[in-house]
Design a protein around this motif. Structure first.
Motif, PDB file in Angstrom:
ATOM      1  N   PHE B 245      47.697  46.716  37.511  1.00  0.00           N
ATOM      2  CA  PHE B 245      46.484  46.621  38.339  1.00  0.00           C
ATOM      3  C   PHE B 245      45.246  46.973  37.519  1.00  0.00           C
ATOM      4  CE2 PHE B 245      46.731  46.002  42.978  1.00  0.00           C
ATOM      5  CZ  PHE B 245      48.075  45.729  43.101  1.00  0.00           C
ATOM      6  N   GLY B 246      45.345  48.052  36.743  1.00  0.00           N
ATOM      7  CA  GLY B 246      44.207  48.492  35.936  1.00  0.00           C
ATOM      8  C   GLY B 246      43.821  47.420  34.932  1.00  0.00           C
ATOM      9  N   TRP B 247      44.818  46.871  34.272  1.00  0.00           N
ATOM     10  CA  TRP B 247      44.629  45.832  33.270  1.00  0.00           C
ATOM     11  C   TRP B 247      44.019  44.592  33.931  1.00  0.00           C
ATOM     12  CZ3 TRP B 247      46.997  46.650  28.261  1.00  0.00           C
ATOM     13  CH2 TRP B 247      46.682  45.645  27.346  1.00  0.00           C
ATOM     14  N   ALA B 249      42.287  44.300  36.639  1.00  0.00           N
ATOM     15  CA  ALA B 249      40.894  44.486  37.045  1.00  0.00           C
ATOM     16  C   ALA B 249      39.971  44.373  35.848  1.00  0.00           C
ATOM     17  CB  ALA B 249      40.726  45.844  37.704  1.00  0.00           C
ATOM     18  N   ALA B 250      40.393  44.941  34.704  1.00  0.00           N
ATOM     19  CA  ALA B 250      39.556  44.896  33.505  1.00  0.00           C
ATOM     20  C   ALA B 250      39.372  43.452  33.047  1.00  0.00           C
ATOM     21  CB  ALA B 250      40.193  45.738  32.409  1.00  0.00           C
ATOM     22  N   VAL B 251      40.455  42.645  33.123  1.00  0.00           N
ATOM     23  CA  VAL B 251      40.385  41.240  32.711  1.00  0.00           C
ATOM     24  C   VAL B 251      39.469  40.461  33.652  1.00  0.00           C
ATOM     25  CG1 VAL B 251      41.741  39.121  32.526  1.00  0.00           C
ATOM     26  CG2 VAL B 251      42.621  41.253  31.563  1.00  0.00           C
ATOM     27  N   PHE B 253      37.082  41.546  35.503  1.00  0.00           N
ATOM     28  CA  PHE B 253      35.690  41.958  35.394  1.00  0.00           C
ATOM     29  C   PHE B 253      35.037  41.472  34.104  1.00  0.00           C
ATOM     30  CE2 PHE B 253      36.179  44.219  39.158  1.00  0.00           C
ATOM     31  CZ  PHE B 253      34.904  44.545  39.583  1.00  0.00           C
TER      32      PHE B 253
END
Lengths: 307, 256
Positions: B245-247, B249-251, B253
């Motif tokens: 999920f963290g990854w 979201a970073a992609v 964004f």
């Protein structure tokens, strides 16, 4: 819209969880703190049993930290060698801290020790940071001499095992971050928090790292701490609610991206003032909880199982 | 074989032919559901207990229904002031505490006047006696445990798990009765029991019991079982989900 959480065993509003996740994720990206000291009390407040709040809060912090680290890494503000040294110290420290926690529990004084150390740490760190950063900000505002040395040279720079930390612009002994990581590992195991709010000031003031790099590097270290907490809580207590975590995650990963953007625009001193105020606010709230007689003195816990 | 059959026949006839020693009311009852299924949209539920009484002879009839959840073992902690701060200090363990308990009756329990029956069958919150696990068996009750026992009731009532609503048993016509019980969304899973008691002028004139299950279904059940049965795998999956999920979201964004 209500959703039933299978491990927490209650039904809560989806939009409230998204909002809580978003707010905590934003602060996490902004300050480089995990946010565990915010998410856990918030979850307990909405009725999630305490062990589930701790385990699920940790899982949520893993996600927001990963999201924040990637955003910081693209901007070159993560010192990976520094993060690895801190993590190594932290793992040893949290091992020892868990042992100390068990010993205190046996002595029956664990609650008192945890409560007092929490308030003392938050108050001291928040207060010192506030004084330092506010005076730096004030000096800057008056247009005083801007140039200052990156850091002072003293006896610690004579220690062996010197390492070059390029991103932090430091050439110091690896023993220093190792010791800082170790001390924070001990504290976080005893106090049950990731330790980001202690780590960030320690990196700024004890190691002399630039504030922008501190945030990315702290998040990097927080990933490892909270991932191990998530795994241990799921394994030993079955207290991680993935449905609850996923709802918090959606909000928090987005919040962390915005937080990172805002932190890039702010000056180091401004960030430090804001973080010190947040730390002081949390400390004050805890102190009030401890000093004022609670409305309900009794609490129930299931024996031989989860809440 | 023949002799056994003859004996059975004799006993049966003797039973039928025997004159009524006492007149007996007839009580029958049932539940609207046997299973409360907890799904992702579960926000609480209700259950209808209904039945019929055919009185035999004079007297005022009262129906009392007790719905109780699975027994729990609880540790009750009390906060005390130590060096000026409030921390958990004393604790007291109890066993045999119903996770959920609700009672419905045609009249207030004290008006029915069957205290001895209430105490024996634990009818009503006042009759509920969690067992003090700190005491050796057969020891006299410990007065120090009383505030802890009261706290169980108070906290469970606040959570909506003890007698959430004062439900009455209502009669529809002379024979049919019904009562509706509410389950809050935090209802514990397990096997529940509905006990239906019939009183005639304060004397127990009949009883009936039905089982009821509260269980998670669908995705809720799957997640709960996975956490219980494969804790290590579940822990690894939880961390993997968080990282993904963290990854993600970073992609997302970065593109935005």
């Amino acid at each position: 819209m209500q959703i039933y959480l299978p491990i927490a065993e209650l039904s809560v509003d989806v939009f409230m969880l998204l909002g809580i996740g978003g707010a905590v994720g934003f602060l996490s990206g902004l300050f480089g703190v995990g946010g565990g000291f915010l998410i856990t009390p918030l979850l307990i407040f909405i009725g999630v049993p305490a062990p589930v709040a701790v385990g699920t809060g940790a899982q949520q912090v893993v996600a927001s930290s990963v999201s924040g680290v990637i955003a910081h890494w693209r901007r070159g503000t993560v010192d990976i060698p520094m993060g690895l040294v801190l993590t190594a110290g932290g793992l040893v420290g949290s091992g020892l801290g868990s042992w100390a926690f068990a010993a205190l529990r046996k002595a029956g004084t664990v609650d008192v020790v945890v409560a007092i150390s929490y308030v003392v740490f938050l108050g001291t760190i928040g207060g010192l940071m506030f004084v330092e950063s506010a005076s730096a900000l004030w000096k800057q505002h008056r247009g005083g001499p801007r140039r200052r040395k990156l850091h002072q040279h003293n006896w610690v720079h004579g220690l062996p095992f010197k390492m070059r930390f390029r991103k932090s612009r430091l050439y110091i002994s690896a023993l220093m971050p190792l010791t800082v990581g170790f001390a924070i590992g001990v504290l976080s195991a005893i106090m049950g928090v990731g330790g980001g709010f202690i780590l960030v000031p320690a990196m700024i003031y004890l190691l002399g790292m630039p504030t922008q790099v501190v945030i990315g590097t702290s998040l990097f270290q927080v990933i490892f701490v909270t991932a191990s907490v998530t795994f241990l809580q799921a394994w030993a207590n079955q207290s991680v609610d993935v449905i609850l975590a996923m709802l918090l995650l959606v909000g928090s990963v987005i919040g962390a991206q915005f937080g990172t953007r805002v932190s890039m625009r702010l000056k180091g001193e401004q960030l430090r003032v804001l973080l010190s105020l947040l730390v002081l606010a949390v400390g004050l709230r805890l102190a009030v909880d401890l000093l004022i007689e609670p409305a309900e003195l009794y609490s129930l816990t299931l024996i031989g199982g989860r809440p | 074989m023949r002799r056994a059959l003859a004996l059975c026949l004799f006993l049966l006839l003797a039973g039928v032919a025997r004159p009524h020693a006492a007149r007996a009311d007839s009580l029958s009852a049932d539940l609207s559901h046997r299973l409360i299924a907890i799904t992702s949209s579960f926000t609480g539920s209700s259950i209808l207990v209904f039945g019929a009484v055919v009185p035999d002879g004079p007297g005022r009839r009262d129906v009392v229904i007790v719905l109780r959840g699975p027994d729990q073992s609880l540790r009750v902690r009390r906060k005390e002031r130590v060096f000026g701060i409030w921390v958990n200090a004393a604790a007291h363990p109890f066993i045999g505490v119903p996770a959920y308990y609700a009672v419905a009756a045609t009249r207030p329990l004290e008006d029915i006047g069957a205290e001895s029956h209430f105490a024996r069958h634990q009818i009503g919150l006042d009759a509920l006696r969690p067992i003090d696990y700190a005491l050796p068996e057969g020891a006299p009750p410990d007065p120090a445990a009383t505030p802890f026992r009261d706290a169980i009731r108070r906290l469970k009532e606040r959570n909506g798990l003890y007698n959430p609503i004062r439900v009455p048993v209502t009669f529809i016509g002379p024979n049919l009765f019904r009562a509706e019980f509410q389950f809050p969304s935090n209802v514990p899973v397990g096997s529940y029991k509905a006990e239906i008691y019939l009183f005639n002028d304060g004397e127990l004139a009949g009883a009936n019991a039905s089982a009821l299950f509260v269980d998670k279904t669908g995705l809720e059940r799957w997640v709960f079982k996975a956490a219980r049965n494969y804790p290590a795998l579940y822990g690894i999956a939880a961390v993997a989900i968080a990282v993904a999920f963290g990854w993600g979201a970073a992609v997302v964004f970065r593109r935005a």
